[in-house]
Design a protein around this motif. Sequence first.
Motif, PDB file in Angstrom:
ATOM      1  N   ASP A  63       0.835  -1.208   0.000  1.00 37.87           N
ATOM      2  CA  ASP A  63       0.000   0.000   0.000  1.00 37.87           C
ATOM      3  C   ASP A  63       0.868   1.256   0.000  1.00 37.87           C
ATOM      4  OD1 ASP A  63      -2.626  -1.054  -0.115  1.00 37.87           O
ATOM      5  OD2 ASP A  63      -2.524  -1.595   2.002  1.00 37.87           O
ATOM      6  N   MET A  64       1.998   1.191   0.688  1.00 37.37           N
ATOM      7  CA  MET A  64       2.882   2.362   0.725  1.00 37.37           C
ATOM      8  C   MET A  64       3.538   2.608  -0.637  1.00 37.37           C
ATOM      9  SD  MET A  64       2.840   3.859   3.719  1.00 37.37           S
ATOM     10  CE  MET A  64       1.113   3.804   3.222  1.00 37.37           C
ATOM     11  N   VAL A  65       3.929   1.517  -1.312  1.00 36.80           N
ATOM     12  CA  VAL A  65       4.557   1.686  -2.630  1.00 36.80           C
ATOM     13  C   VAL A  65       3.517   2.214  -3.626  1.00 36.80           C
ATOM     14  CG1 VAL A  65       5.693   0.467  -4.529  1.00 36.80           C
ATOM     15  CG2 VAL A  65       6.282  -0.078  -2.160  1.00 36.80           C
ATOM     16  N   HIS A  66       2.325   1.647  -3.582  1.00 36.01           N
ATOM     17  CA  HIS A  66       1.246   2.106  -4.466  1.00 36.01           C
ATOM     18  C   HIS A  66       0.947   3.591  -4.195  1.00 36.01           C
ATOM     19  CE1 HIS A  66      -2.319   1.784  -6.967  1.00 36.01           C
ATOM     20  NE2 HIS A  66      -3.107   2.132  -5.970  1.00 36.01           N
ATOM     21  N   THR A  67       0.880   3.953  -2.922  1.00 34.70           N
ATOM     22  CA  THR A  67       0.562   5.344  -2.569  1.00 34.70           C
ATOM     23  C   THR A  67       1.669   6.286  -3.027  1.00 34.70           C
ATOM     24  OG1 THR A  67      -0.717   4.552  -0.699  1.00 34.70           O
ATOM     25  CG2 THR A  67      -0.119   6.871  -0.662  1.00 34.70           C
ATOM     26  N   ALA A  68       2.899   5.823  -3.000  1.00 36.37           N
ATOM     27  CA  ALA A  68       3.998   6.659  -3.514  1.00 36.37           C
ATOM     28  C   ALA A  68       3.761   6.999  -4.978  1.00 36.37           C
ATOM     29  CB  ALA A  68       5.334   5.938  -3.347  1.00 36.37           C
ATOM     30  N   GLU A  69       3.301   6.007  -5.757  1.00 38.17           N
ATOM     31  CA  GLU A  69       3.015   6.265  -7.173  1.00 38.17           C
ATOM     32  C   GLU A  69       1.836   7.216  -7.337  1.00 38.17           C
ATOM     33  OE1 GLU A  69       4.525   6.063  -9.818  1.00 38.17           O
ATOM     34  OE2 GLU A  69       6.144   4.736  -9.222  1.00 38.17           O
ATOM     35  N   VAL A  70       0.821   7.062  -6.461  1.00 40.90           N
ATOM     36  CA  VAL A  70      -0.331   7.977  -6.508  1.00 40.90           C
ATOM     37  C   VAL A  70       0.148   9.402  -6.221  1.00 40.90           C
ATOM     38  CG1 VAL A  70      -2.537   8.576  -5.415  1.00 40.90           C
ATOM     39  CG2 VAL A  70      -1.981   6.173  -5.878  1.00 40.90           C
ATOM     40  N   ILE A  71       1.017   9.541  -5.244  1.00 37.90           N
ATOM     41  CA  ILE A  71       1.526  10.869  -4.874  1.00 37.90           C
ATOM     42  C   ILE A  71       2.351  11.461  -6.025  1.00 37.90           C
ATOM     43  CG2 ILE A  71       3.138  12.060  -3.314  1.00 37.90           C
ATOM     44  CD1 ILE A  71       2.114  10.055  -1.125  1.00 37.90           C
ATOM     45  N   TRP A  72       3.157  10.635  -6.655  1.00 39.99           N
ATOM     46  CA  TRP A  72       3.964  11.124  -7.781  1.00 39.99           C
ATOM     47  C   TRP A  72       3.059  11.597  -8.927  1.00 39.99           C
ATOM     48  CZ3 TRP A  72       8.595  12.813  -9.038  1.00 39.99           C
ATOM     49  CH2 TRP A  72       8.944  12.889 -10.387  1.00 39.99           C
ATOM     50  N   ALA A  73       2.036  10.803  -9.227  1.00 35.54           N
ATOM     51  CA  ALA A  73       1.132  11.142 -10.332  1.00 35.54           C
ATOM     52  C   ALA A  73       0.298  12.379 -10.019  1.00 35.54           C
ATOM     53  CB  ALA A  73       0.221   9.949 -10.632  1.00 35.54           C
ATOM     54  N   LEU A  74      -0.132  12.490  -8.778  1.00 33.58           N
ATOM     55  CA  LEU A  74      -1.032  13.575  -8.371  1.00 33.58           C
ATOM     56  C   LEU A  74      -0.284  14.864  -8.051  1.00 33.58           C
ATOM     57  CD1 LEU A  74      -4.132  13.773  -7.781  1.00 33.58           C
ATOM     58  CD2 LEU A  74      -3.587  13.191  -5.395  1.00 33.58           C
ATOM     59  N   ARG A  75       0.894  14.724  -7.511  1.00 32.67           N
ATOM     60  CA  ARG A  75       1.718  15.853  -7.047  1.00 32.67           C
ATOM     61  C   ARG A  75       0.951  16.821  -6.150  1.00 32.67           C
ATOM     62  NH1 ARG A  75       6.634  16.076 -10.300  1.00 32.67           N
ATOM     63  NH2 ARG A  75       6.487  14.262 -11.633  1.00 32.67           N
ATOM     64  N   PRO A  76       0.452  16.319  -5.025  1.00 35.43           N
ATOM     65  CA  PRO A  76      -0.256  17.227  -4.115  1.00 35.43           C
ATOM     66  C   PRO A  76       0.713  18.203  -3.448  1.00 35.43           C
ATOM     67  CG  PRO A  76      -0.016  15.060  -3.114  1.00 35.43           C
ATOM     68  CD  PRO A  76       0.529  14.955  -4.503  1.00 35.43           C
ATOM     69  N   ASP A  77       0.179  19.353  -3.055  1.00 36.33           N
ATOM     70  CA  ASP A  77       0.972  20.293  -2.253  1.00 36.33           C
ATOM     71  C   ASP A  77       0.909  19.930  -0.782  1.00 36.33           C
ATOM     72  OD1 ASP A  77       1.576  22.306  -4.405  1.00 36.33           O
ATOM     73  OD2 ASP A  77      -0.620  22.325  -4.468  1.00 36.33           O
ATOM     74  N   LEU A  78      -0.190  19.256  -0.429  1.00 35.95           N
ATOM     75  CA  LEU A  78      -0.429  18.953   0.984  1.00 35.95           C
ATOM     76  C   LEU A  78      -1.087  17.589   1.120  1.00 35.95           C
ATOM     77  CD1 LEU A  78      -0.661  19.852   4.010  1.00 35.95           C
ATOM     78  CD2 LEU A  78      -2.883  20.835   3.410  1.00 35.95           C
ATOM     79  N   ILE A  79      -0.560  16.776   2.038  1.00 38.78           N
ATOM     80  CA  ILE A  79      -1.236  15.551   2.465  1.00 38.78           C
ATOM     81  C   ILE A  79      -1.709  15.764   3.886  1.00 38.78           C
ATOM     82  CG2 ILE A  79      -0.914  13.134   3.139  1.00 38.78           C
ATOM     83  CD1 ILE A  79       0.968  12.806   0.773  1.00 38.78           C
ATOM     84  N   VAL A  80      -2.984  15.501   4.133  1.00 41.62           N
ATOM     85  CA  VAL A  80      -3.517  15.484   5.495  1.00 41.62           C
ATOM     86  C   VAL A  80      -3.742  14.028   5.853  1.00 41.62           C
ATOM     87  CG1 VAL A  80      -5.421  16.162   7.001  1.00 41.62           C
ATOM     88  CG2 VAL A  80      -4.668  17.711   5.166  1.00 41.62           C
ATOM     89  N   GLU A  81      -3.128  13.576   6.954  1.00 42.54           N
ATOM     90  CA  GLU A  81      -3.350  12.195   7.391  1.00 42.54           C
ATOM     91  C   GLU A  81      -3.922  12.194   8.799  1.00 42.54           C
ATOM     92  OE1 GLU A  81      -1.338   7.948   6.966  1.00 42.54           O
ATOM     93  OE2 GLU A  81      -0.107   9.275   8.173  1.00 42.54           O
TER      94      GLU A  81
END
Length: 202
Positions: A11-29
């Motif tokens: 899930d972490m590796v998949h999410t890294a790809e999502v983050i790369w594709a999306l390029r958010p300025d901010l993640i709220v967790e």
Amino acid sequence: MGRPIIQLPEDMVHTAEVIWALRPDLIVETGIAHGGSLIYYASLFEAMGNGRVIGVDIEIRPHNRAATEAHPMFKRIEMIEGSSAAPEIVAQVRARIQPGEKVLVLLDSNHTKQHVLDELRAYAELVSIGSYLVATDGIMQNVVGAPRSAPDWDWNNPQQAAIAFVAEDSRFVIEEPSWLFNEGVVRERVTYWPKAFVKRIR
Ligand SMILES: C[S@@+](CC[C@H](N)C(=O)[O-])C[C@H]1O[C@@H](n2cnc3c(N)ncnc32)[C@H](O)[C@@H]1O
């Protein structure tokens, strides 16, 4: 990078790809625990050269706070203590978002259906179009009877919250981000986050 993450590595590796594709300025967790996931997302932003992370937890234990604050990635992290669905806490998060920022929200705190539904409703406005609210750990539905599970997990879980939320808010759909590459016959991801990616489409 030295701190525990309570996630399936896939899930972490998949999410890294999502983050790369999306390029958010901010993640709220929501849900900080040991701080490892905040540090992981911050380290991706460090490599990408942009982005910051806000974590929310009902209880940030002093040793976890100290270790997170001492970490080199803390320069990209802010932590807020309080219940993630409480209006005053959501308002604190909202106040930290600048106009035009692209926001991704990961929900990993209390995993009851009601709490996740409350979070989905509360953070919906903060998520950018094209980005996601991620209702993690819907796998609970499939592991009733396993050690440390509860008998009501078959309905009382984040997956059911996501399904209920998209039924009431037409701005969102459940949509798994696509894989970068797949030459195999497997079409479903190995994940603890089934039906987790709630995408804002309008
Ligand atoms: C699964 S852990 C978070 C794990 C972390 N995201 C990671 O990937 O390593 C869940 C956390 O949610 C927090 N929590 C429980 N109820 C909460 C609530 N109502 N609001 C905010 N945080 C909550 C707990 O204190 C705990 O630290």
